[in-house]
Motif scaffolding. Structure first.
Motif, PDB file in Angstrom:
ATOM      1  N   THR A 165       1.015  -1.163   0.105  1.00  9.30           N
ATOM      2  CA  THR A 165       0.119  -0.018   0.065  1.00  9.30           C
ATOM      3  C   THR A 165       0.943   1.229   0.124  1.00  9.30           C
ATOM      4  O   THR A 165       1.596   1.730   1.148  1.00  9.30           O
ATOM      5  N   PHE A 166       0.985   1.960  -1.127  1.00 12.57           N
ATOM      6  CA  PHE A 166       1.782   2.985  -1.228  1.00 12.57           C
ATOM      7  C   PHE A 166       1.546   4.019  -0.190  1.00 12.57           C
ATOM      8  O   PHE A 166       2.616   4.695   0.294  1.00 12.57           O
ATOM      9  N   SER A 167       0.431   4.277   0.143  1.00  3.02           N
ATOM     10  CA  SER A 167       0.017   5.575   0.861  1.00  3.02           C
ATOM     11  C   SER A 167       0.426   5.367   2.298  1.00  3.02           C
ATOM     12  O   SER A 167       0.435   6.077   3.240  1.00  3.02           O
ATOM     13  N   ASN A 168       0.911   3.885   2.694  1.00  2.00           N
ATOM     14  CA  ASN A 168       1.387   3.830   4.078  1.00  2.00           C
ATOM     15  C   ASN A 168       2.803   4.034   4.154  1.00  2.00           C
ATOM     16  O   ASN A 168       3.522   4.084   5.254  1.00  2.00           O
ATOM     17  N   TYR A 169       3.455   4.362   3.209  1.00  2.00           N
ATOM     18  CA  TYR A 169       4.868   4.713   3.130  1.00  2.00           C
ATOM     19  C   TYR A 169       5.428   6.159   2.881  1.00  2.00           C
ATOM     20  O   TYR A 169       4.783   6.734   1.901  1.00  2.00           O
TER      21      TYR A 169
ATOM     22  N   SER B 198       6.169  12.730   3.487  1.00  6.07           N
ATOM     23  CA  SER B 198       5.539  11.894   4.362  1.00  6.07           C
ATOM     24  C   SER B 198       4.663  11.261   3.872  1.00  6.07           C
ATOM     25  O   SER B 198       4.095  11.593   2.430  1.00  6.07           O
ATOM     26  N   TRP B 199       3.871  10.160   3.925  1.00  8.27           N
ATOM     27  CA  TRP B 199       2.613   9.515   3.615  1.00  8.27           C
ATOM     28  C   TRP B 199       1.757  10.107   2.870  1.00  8.27           C
ATOM     29  O   TRP B 199       0.937   9.760   1.931  1.00  8.27           O
ATOM     30  N   SER B 200       1.363  11.095   3.785  1.00  6.94           N
ATOM     31  CA  SER B 200       0.064  12.274   3.332  1.00  6.94           C
ATOM     32  C   SER B 200       0.443  13.341   2.372  1.00  6.94           C
ATOM     33  O   SER B 200      -0.099  13.959   1.952  1.00  6.94           O
ATOM     34  N   GLY B 201       1.788  13.357   2.307  1.00  7.52           N
ATOM     35  CA  GLY B 201       2.311  14.670   1.622  1.00  7.52           C
ATOM     36  C   GLY B 201       2.393  15.916   2.439  1.00  7.52           C
ATOM     37  O   GLY B 201       2.735  16.755   1.932  1.00  7.52           O
TER      38      GLY B 201
ATOM     39  N   LYS C 237       8.472   2.988   5.907  1.00  7.90           N
ATOM     40  CA  LYS C 237       7.395   3.243   6.654  1.00  7.90           C
ATOM     41  C   LYS C 237       7.446   4.391   7.658  1.00  7.90           C
ATOM     42  O   LYS C 237       6.499   5.061   7.771  1.00  7.90           O
ATOM     43  N   ASN C 238       8.713   4.890   8.063  1.00 13.11           N
ATOM     44  CA  ASN C 238       8.842   5.898   8.819  1.00 13.11           C
ATOM     45  C   ASN C 238       9.898   6.889   8.214  1.00 13.11           C
ATOM     46  O   ASN C 238      10.895   6.595   7.507  1.00 13.11           O
ATOM     47  N   ILE C 239       9.420   8.361   7.954  1.00 11.27           N
ATOM     48  CA  ILE C 239      10.204   9.211   7.270  1.00 11.27           C
ATOM     49  C   ILE C 239      11.722   9.193   7.788  1.00 11.27           C
ATOM     50  O   ILE C 239      12.622   9.652   7.213  1.00 11.27           O
ATOM     51  N   ALA C 240      11.699   9.185   9.175  1.00 10.97           N
ATOM     52  CA  ALA C 240      12.921   9.144   9.870  1.00 10.97           C
ATOM     53  C   ALA C 240      14.028   8.155   9.360  1.00 10.97           C
ATOM     54  O   ALA C 240      15.265   8.357   9.363  1.00 10.97           O
TER      55      ALA C 240
END
Length: 120
Positions: free
Chosen positions: A28-32, A52-55, A100-103
């Motif tokens: 699921t792309f939007s999870n990443y 981030s996942w939401s932009g 999964k985590n932008i960090a």
């Protein structure tokens, strides 16, 4: 597993623009969170931008701030890097990344890269 395929690289003159795309599949792309890195000949891979996942959250390397813009389209499973006012020092292989985590974007999945060459 997440598969990433970059496109849009090429040869451009200094001052020009390019838009890179990265197509994602497998999860699921939007999870990443998504990001872009680059590696120039003889240099280490370096961070360019992340989203981030939401932009709603974006980060940029100081060297590209104000010139590059990262964006994503979760409906199309794609992330983009609009590069303006390109300089010869932007020449590198550009890689798309997902995590999964932008960090921890540097430790996630990677694409194969697309070459960007900026001539002076």
């Amino acid at each position: 597993q997440v598969q990433l395929v970059e496109s849009g690289g090429g040869l451009v003159q200094a001052g020009g623009s390019l838009k890179l795309s990265c197509a994602a599949s497998g999860r699921t792309f939007s999870n990443y969170a998504m990001g872009w890195f680059r590696q120039a000949p003889g240099k280490e891979r370096e961070f360019v931008a992340a989203i981030s996942w939401s932009g709603g959250i974006t980060y940029y390397a100081d060297s590209v701030k104000g010139r590059f813009t990262i964006s994503r389209d979760n409906a199309k499973n794609k992330v983009y890097l609009q590069m303006n006012s390109l300089k010869p020092e932007d020449t590198a292989v550009y890689y798309c990344a997902a995590a999964k985590n932008i960090a921890t974007i540097h430790a996630g999945y990677w694409g194969q890269g697309t070459q960007v060459t900026v001539s002076s």
